[in-house]
Design an enzyme around this catalytic site. Structure first.
Site, PDB file in Angstrom:
ATOM      1  N   ASP A  30       0.873  -1.184   0.000  1.00 29.76           N
ATOM      2  CA  ASP A  30       0.000   0.000   0.000  1.00 29.76           C
ATOM      3  C   ASP A  30       0.906   1.228   0.000  1.00 29.76           C
ATOM      4  O   ASP A  30       1.971   1.213   0.611  1.00 29.76           O
ATOM      5  CB  ASP A  30      -0.881  -0.008   1.268  1.00 29.76           C
ATOM      6  CG  ASP A  30      -2.144   0.811   1.109  1.00 29.76           C
ATOM      7  OD1 ASP A  30      -3.235   0.243   1.239  1.00 29.76           O
ATOM      8  OD2 ASP A  30      -2.039   2.035   0.832  1.00 29.76           O
ATOM      9  N   ASP A  57       4.229   2.069  -4.065  1.00 28.72           N
ATOM     10  CA  ASP A  57       3.197   2.443  -5.029  1.00 28.72           C
ATOM     11  C   ASP A  57       3.188   1.373  -6.123  1.00 28.72           C
ATOM     12  O   ASP A  57       4.270   0.993  -6.607  1.00 28.72           O
ATOM     13  CB  ASP A  57       3.538   3.821  -5.620  1.00 28.72           C
ATOM     14  CG  ASP A  57       2.384   4.398  -6.416  1.00 28.72           C
ATOM     15  OD1 ASP A  57       1.957   3.754  -7.415  1.00 28.72           O
ATOM     16  OD2 ASP A  57       1.902   5.478  -6.062  1.00 28.72           O
ATOM     17  N   GLY A  81      -6.193   1.522  -5.665  1.00 23.33           N
ATOM     18  CA  GLY A  81      -6.769   2.387  -6.680  1.00 23.33           C
ATOM     19  C   GLY A  81      -7.395   3.584  -5.998  1.00 23.33           C
ATOM     20  O   GLY A  81      -7.480   3.633  -4.773  1.00 23.33           O
ATOM     21  N   TYR A 147     -13.855   8.124 -12.919  1.00 24.10           N
ATOM     22  CA  TYR A 147     -13.622   6.949 -12.056  1.00 24.10           C
ATOM     23  C   TYR A 147     -14.188   5.695 -12.723  1.00 24.10           C
ATOM     24  O   TYR A 147     -13.480   4.700 -12.908  1.00 24.10           O
ATOM     25  CB  TYR A 147     -14.266   7.167 -10.677  1.00 24.10           C
ATOM     26  CG  TYR A 147     -14.324   5.893  -9.862  1.00 24.10           C
ATOM     27  CD1 TYR A 147     -13.160   5.280  -9.413  1.00 24.10           C
ATOM     28  CD2 TYR A 147     -15.548   5.274  -9.573  1.00 24.10           C
ATOM     29  CE1 TYR A 147     -13.205   4.095  -8.690  1.00 24.10           C
ATOM     30  CE2 TYR A 147     -15.597   4.091  -8.843  1.00 24.10           C
ATOM     31  CZ  TYR A 147     -14.427   3.507  -8.413  1.00 24.10           C
ATOM     32  OH  TYR A 147     -14.475   2.329  -7.702  1.00 24.10           O
ATOM     33  N   PHE A 216     -30.057  13.376  -0.505  1.00 22.63           N
ATOM     34  CA  PHE A 216     -30.061  13.974  -1.845  1.00 22.63           C
ATOM     35  C   PHE A 216     -31.309  13.553  -2.625  1.00 22.63           C
ATOM     36  O   PHE A 216     -31.260  12.646  -3.442  1.00 22.63           O
ATOM     37  CB  PHE A 216     -28.798  13.563  -2.611  1.00 22.63           C
ATOM     38  CG  PHE A 216     -27.521  14.033  -1.974  1.00 22.63           C
ATOM     39  CD1 PHE A 216     -27.407  15.319  -1.447  1.00 22.63           C
ATOM     40  CD2 PHE A 216     -26.394  13.205  -1.923  1.00 22.63           C
ATOM     41  CE1 PHE A 216     -26.216  15.763  -0.873  1.00 22.63           C
ATOM     42  CE2 PHE A 216     -25.202  13.634  -1.358  1.00 22.63           C
ATOM     43  CZ  PHE A 216     -25.125  14.908  -0.822  1.00 22.63           C
ATOM     44  N   GLY A 293     -25.940  13.275 -11.337  1.00 20.03           N
ATOM     45  CA  GLY A 293     -25.393  11.979 -11.768  1.00 20.03           C
ATOM     46  C   GLY A 293     -25.954  10.785 -11.025  1.00 20.03           C
ATOM     47  O   GLY A 293     -25.615   9.652 -11.353  1.00 20.03           O
ATOM     48  N   ASP A 294     -26.786  11.015  -9.985  1.00 16.54           N
ATOM     49  CA  ASP A 294     -27.346   9.885  -9.235  1.00 16.54           C
ATOM     50  C   ASP A 294     -28.519   9.242  -9.973  1.00 16.54           C
ATOM     51  O   ASP A 294     -29.372   9.941 -10.507  1.00 16.54           O
ATOM     52  CB  ASP A 294     -27.852  10.347  -7.860  1.00 16.54           C
ATOM     53  CG  ASP A 294     -26.755  10.350  -6.811  1.00 16.54           C
ATOM     54  OD1 ASP A 294     -25.653   9.852  -7.101  1.00 16.54           O
ATOM     55  OD2 ASP A 294     -27.011  10.847  -5.695  1.00 16.54           O
TER      56      ASP A 294
HETATM   57  P1  NAD Z   1      -9.558   2.358  -0.026  1.00 18.53           P
HETATM   58  O1  NAD Z   1      -9.170   3.702  -0.526  1.00 18.53           O
HETATM   59  O2  NAD Z   1      -9.960   2.217   1.394  1.00 18.53           O
HETATM   60  O3  NAD Z   1      -8.360   1.320  -0.291  1.00 18.53           O
HETATM   61  C1  NAD Z   1      -7.502   1.417  -1.401  1.00 18.53           C
HETATM   62  C2  NAD Z   1      -6.083   1.324  -0.859  1.00 18.53           C
HETATM   63  O4  NAD Z   1      -5.171   1.391  -1.942  1.00 18.53           O
HETATM   64  C3  NAD Z   1      -5.739   2.474   0.085  1.00 18.53           C
HETATM   65  O5  NAD Z   1      -5.187   1.954   1.266  1.00 18.53           O
HETATM   66  C4  NAD Z   1      -4.709   3.291  -0.699  1.00 18.53           C
HETATM   67  O6  NAD Z   1      -3.754   3.906   0.165  1.00 18.53           O
HETATM   68  C5  NAD Z   1      -4.105   2.252  -1.612  1.00 18.53           C
HETATM   69  N1  NAD Z   1      -3.603   2.757  -2.887  1.00 18.53           N
HETATM   70  C6  NAD Z   1      -4.201   3.609  -3.749  1.00 18.53           C
HETATM   71  N2  NAD Z   1      -3.415   3.805  -4.810  1.00 18.53           N
HETATM   72  C7  NAD Z   1      -2.310   3.051  -4.647  1.00 18.53           C
HETATM   73  C8  NAD Z   1      -1.139   2.824  -5.395  1.00 18.53           C
HETATM   74  N3  NAD Z   1      -0.934   3.440  -6.566  1.00 18.53           N
HETATM   75  N4  NAD Z   1      -0.209   1.979  -4.911  1.00 18.53           N
HETATM   76  C9  NAD Z   1      -0.381   1.358  -3.714  1.00 18.53           C
HETATM   77  N5  NAD Z   1      -1.464   1.540  -2.957  1.00 18.53           N
HETATM   78  C10 NAD Z   1      -2.416   2.373  -3.411  1.00 18.53           C
HETATM   79  O7  NAD Z   1     -10.685   1.801  -0.990  1.00 18.53           O
HETATM   80  P2  NAD Z   1     -11.559   0.486  -0.842  1.00 18.53           P
HETATM   81  O8  NAD Z   1     -12.933   0.900  -0.503  1.00 18.53           O
HETATM   82  O9  NAD Z   1     -10.851  -0.509  -0.031  1.00 18.53           O
HETATM   83  O10 NAD Z   1     -11.587   0.021  -2.359  1.00 18.53           O
HETATM   84  C11 NAD Z   1     -10.696  -0.959  -2.873  1.00 18.53           C
HETATM   85  C12 NAD Z   1     -10.920  -1.078  -4.364  1.00 18.53           C
HETATM   86  O11 NAD Z   1     -12.290  -1.390  -4.601  1.00 18.53           O
HETATM   87  C13 NAD Z   1     -10.625   0.194  -5.145  1.00 18.53           C
HETATM   88  O12 NAD Z   1      -9.984  -0.168  -6.343  1.00 18.53           O
HETATM   89  C14 NAD Z   1     -11.991   0.769  -5.425  1.00 18.53           C
HETATM   90  O13 NAD Z   1     -12.050   1.517  -6.605  1.00 18.53           O
HETATM   91  C15 NAD Z   1     -12.850  -0.493  -5.531  1.00 18.53           C
HETATM   92  N6  NAD Z   1     -14.264  -0.242  -5.208  1.00 18.53           N
HETATM   93  C16 NAD Z   1     -14.587   0.225  -3.965  1.00 18.53           C
HETATM   94  C17 NAD Z   1     -15.920   0.484  -3.678  1.00 18.53           C
HETATM   95  C18 NAD Z   1     -16.328   1.051  -2.329  1.00 18.53           C
HETATM   96  O14 NAD Z   1     -17.412   1.618  -2.231  1.00 18.53           O
HETATM   97  N7  NAD Z   1     -15.524   0.903  -1.271  1.00 18.53           N
HETATM   98  C19 NAD Z   1     -16.918   0.246  -4.636  1.00 18.53           C
HETATM   99  C20 NAD Z   1     -16.546  -0.265  -5.873  1.00 18.53           C
HETATM  100  C21 NAD Z   1     -15.202  -0.502  -6.142  1.00 18.53           C
HETATM  101  N1  UDP Z   2     -26.624   9.941  -0.435  1.00 20.48           N
HETATM  102  C1  UDP Z   2     -27.277  10.891   0.335  1.00 20.48           C
HETATM  103  N2  UDP Z   2     -26.529  11.707   1.137  1.00 20.48           N
HETATM  104  C2  UDP Z   2     -25.166  11.600   1.221  1.00 20.48           C
HETATM  105  C3  UDP Z   2     -24.516  10.611   0.437  1.00 20.48           C
HETATM  106  C4  UDP Z   2     -25.287   9.799  -0.391  1.00 20.48           C
HETATM  107  O1  UDP Z   2     -28.513  11.017   0.285  1.00 20.48           O
HETATM  108  O2  UDP Z   2     -24.533  12.383   1.959  1.00 20.48           O
HETATM  109  C5  UDP Z   2     -27.434   9.029  -1.290  1.00 20.48           C
HETATM  110  C6  UDP Z   2     -27.095   9.131  -2.766  1.00 20.48           C
HETATM  111  O3  UDP Z   2     -27.866  10.139  -3.372  1.00 20.48           O
HETATM  112  C7  UDP Z   2     -27.453   7.711  -3.255  1.00 20.48           C
HETATM  113  C8  UDP Z   2     -27.154   6.817  -2.049  1.00 20.48           C
HETATM  114  O4  UDP Z   2     -27.126   7.701  -0.917  1.00 20.48           O
HETATM  115  O5  UDP Z   2     -28.852   7.632  -3.512  1.00 20.48           O
HETATM  116  C9  UDP Z   2     -25.813   6.107  -2.152  1.00 20.48           C
HETATM  117  O6  UDP Z   2     -24.789   7.055  -2.425  1.00 20.48           O
HETATM  118  P1  UDP Z   2     -23.249   6.706  -2.296  1.00 20.48           P
HETATM  119  O7  UDP Z   2     -22.464   7.949  -2.651  1.00 20.48           O
HETATM  120  O8  UDP Z   2     -22.977   6.103  -0.962  1.00 20.48           O
HETATM  121  O9  UDP Z   2     -23.013   5.559  -3.363  1.00 20.48           O
HETATM  122  P2  UDP Z   2     -23.196   5.566  -4.978  1.00 20.48           P
HETATM  123  O10 UDP Z   2     -24.239   4.533  -5.252  1.00 20.48           O
HETATM  124  O11 UDP Z   2     -23.582   6.928  -5.420  1.00 20.48           O
HETATM  125  O12 UDP Z   2     -21.864   5.169  -5.464  1.00 20.48           O
END
Ligand code: NAD
Ligand code: UDP
Length: 332
Positions: A30, A57, A81, A147, A216, A293-294
């Site tokens: 990390d 990284d 990421g 993203y 929202f 965008g929601d």
């Molecule tokens: P997070 O930010 O808590 O964890 C990601 C970790 O990766 C962090 O600890 C960060 O320091 C590290 N990191 C970022 N860029 C790096 C790099 N270039 N090299 C090394 N380390 C790096 O996020 P998370 O919620 O644990 O998400 C993990 C993955 O899942 C991400 O790729 C994210 O896009 C994906 N994802 C998360 C969610 C969510 O809601 N949590 C939803 C869909 C997808």
């Molecule tokens: N949302 C909200 N207030 C907040 C954050 C999110 O009402 O402060 C709502 C948002 O409009 C969506 C749902 O909660 O309907 C989930 O949003 P989130 O950003 O957690 O996840 P997303 O599905 O958008 O990735």
């Protein structure tokens, strides 16, 4: 040994806890861009183990090569990421660089080390506005932010690689809305600045760090007018990763994509109610304008993961609220 990139993040730390518990060896990398070193201490406390960790990284190929030569890695879960939808709109180059170049760097090093098994973190954001509900993996892809597009490109890179070269075993997991925390209350999603996401925001309101939740929009065509999402307990999500790794190990080579969700829509108001119950008092909120965008409703058809991986989410929204609150309540 399993390499977890982003191993100190929200999902990576829960995966580390689970696979150590299952008896696997792990190494975490990390760059701490969105996590803290303290998570490693919490993981050690939770597992009773000293866990190998390298601060690096993933775009640093030489550094990664060293990790692969130092540890007998056989499988990789790539969590590292950048994940903030809003930030990606402000800083698209940073998002494409970290998410796409990070993956490519990792794949080069894996290929060189002859490690060809990878589970990749993708997202329901790939679908954009759903064309039908529940959303199957074959649904139209129309991400609306850098993203989402960065993850779409990553998926394409992985698919092209699997097509071009023999031996790759690749599972792309598209997460819906991860929530909750480890039932111990020791690890969870550590808040970083003002949360964009619903659950960490509610938790901060519950801790009196913010006065109220902004809901929202309450004029969507949903059960109570508020947005509907497929919230999934982090422990269920991580179970999906363990099942994916086990399934990949049985395949000579494969590329496949799986939705990970409960397949059930839960509204913002319903999530608020679950938290009020967990915390033991009403969480204050104010309805404000819709967020750009929601979508009104987003939830998964997760039957493919069920059929191939034998996976299904079992934890409830109440458990997500209770476990999240246990973690936040203990957070100093
Ligand atoms: P997070 O930010 O808590 O964890 C990601 C970790 O990766 C962090 O600890 C960060 O320091 C590290 N990191 C970022 N860029 C790096 C790099 N270039 N090299 C090394 N380390 C790096 O996020 P998370 O919620 O644990 O998400 C993990 C993955 O899942 C991400 O790729 C994210 O896009 C994906 N994802 C998360 C969610 C969510 O809601 N949590 C939803 C869909 C997808
Ligand atoms: N949302 C909200 N207030 C907040 C954050 C999110 O009402 O402060 C709502 C948002 O409009 C969506 C749902 O909660 O309907 C989930 O949003 P989130 O950003 O957690 O996840 P997303 O599905 O958008 O990735």
């Amino acid at each position: 040994m399993i390499l977890l990139t982003g191993g100190l993040g929200y999902l990576g730390s829960h995966m580390a806890a689970q696979i150590i518990e299952q008896g696997h060896e792990v190494v975490l990398v990390d760059n701490l861009s969105n996590s803290q070193f303290a998570v490693l201490d919490r993981l050690s406390k939770l597992t009773g183990r000293v866990i190998p960790f390298v601060q690096i990284d993933v775009r640093d190929k030489a550094g990664l090569q060293q990790v692969f030569s130092q540890y007998p890695i056989t499988q990789v879960v790539h969590f590292a990421g950048s994940k903030s939808v809003n930030e990606s709109i402000q800083q698209p180059l940073d998002y494409y660089d970290n998410n796409v170049n990070g993956l490519i760097s990792l794949l080069y090093v894996m290929k060189e080390a002859q490690v060809k098994t990878i589970v990749f973190s993708s997202t329901a954001a790939i679908y954009g506005e759903p064309e039908a509900l529940p959303i199957p993996e074959s649904s139209r892809q129309a991400p609306i932010t850098p993203y989402g597009r960065s993850k779409q490109i990553c998926e394409q890179v992985l698919q092209d690689l699997a097509h071009a070269e023999k031996g790759w075993k690749i599972a792309v997991l598209r997460y819906f809305n991860p929530a909750g925390a480890h039932p111990s209350g020791i690890i969870g999603e550590v808040p970083n600045g003002i949360p964009n996401n619903l659950v960490p925001y509610i938790a901060q309101v519950a801790r009196d760090e913010r006065p109220f939740l902004q809901v929202f929009g309450s004029d969507y065509n949903t059960v109570d007018g508020t947005g509907v999402r497929d919230f999934i307990h982090v422990q269920d999500l991580i179970d999906g990763h363990s099942k994916a790794l086990a399934w990949l190990a049985t395949q000579p080579q494969v590329f496949d994509t799986f939705n990970l969700g409960r397949g059930e829509g839960v509204s913002v108001k319903q999530m608020l109610d679950a938290f009020s119950k967990a915390v033991g008092r009403e969480i204050p909120y104010k309805v404000v304008a819709r967020r750009d965008g929601d979508s009104a409703s987003v939830y998964a058809d997760a039957s493919h993961a069920n059929a191939l991986l034998g996976w299904q989410a079992t934890r409830t929204v109440d458990q997500m609220a209770v476990d999240t609150w246990r973690f936040y309540e203990n957070l100093v």
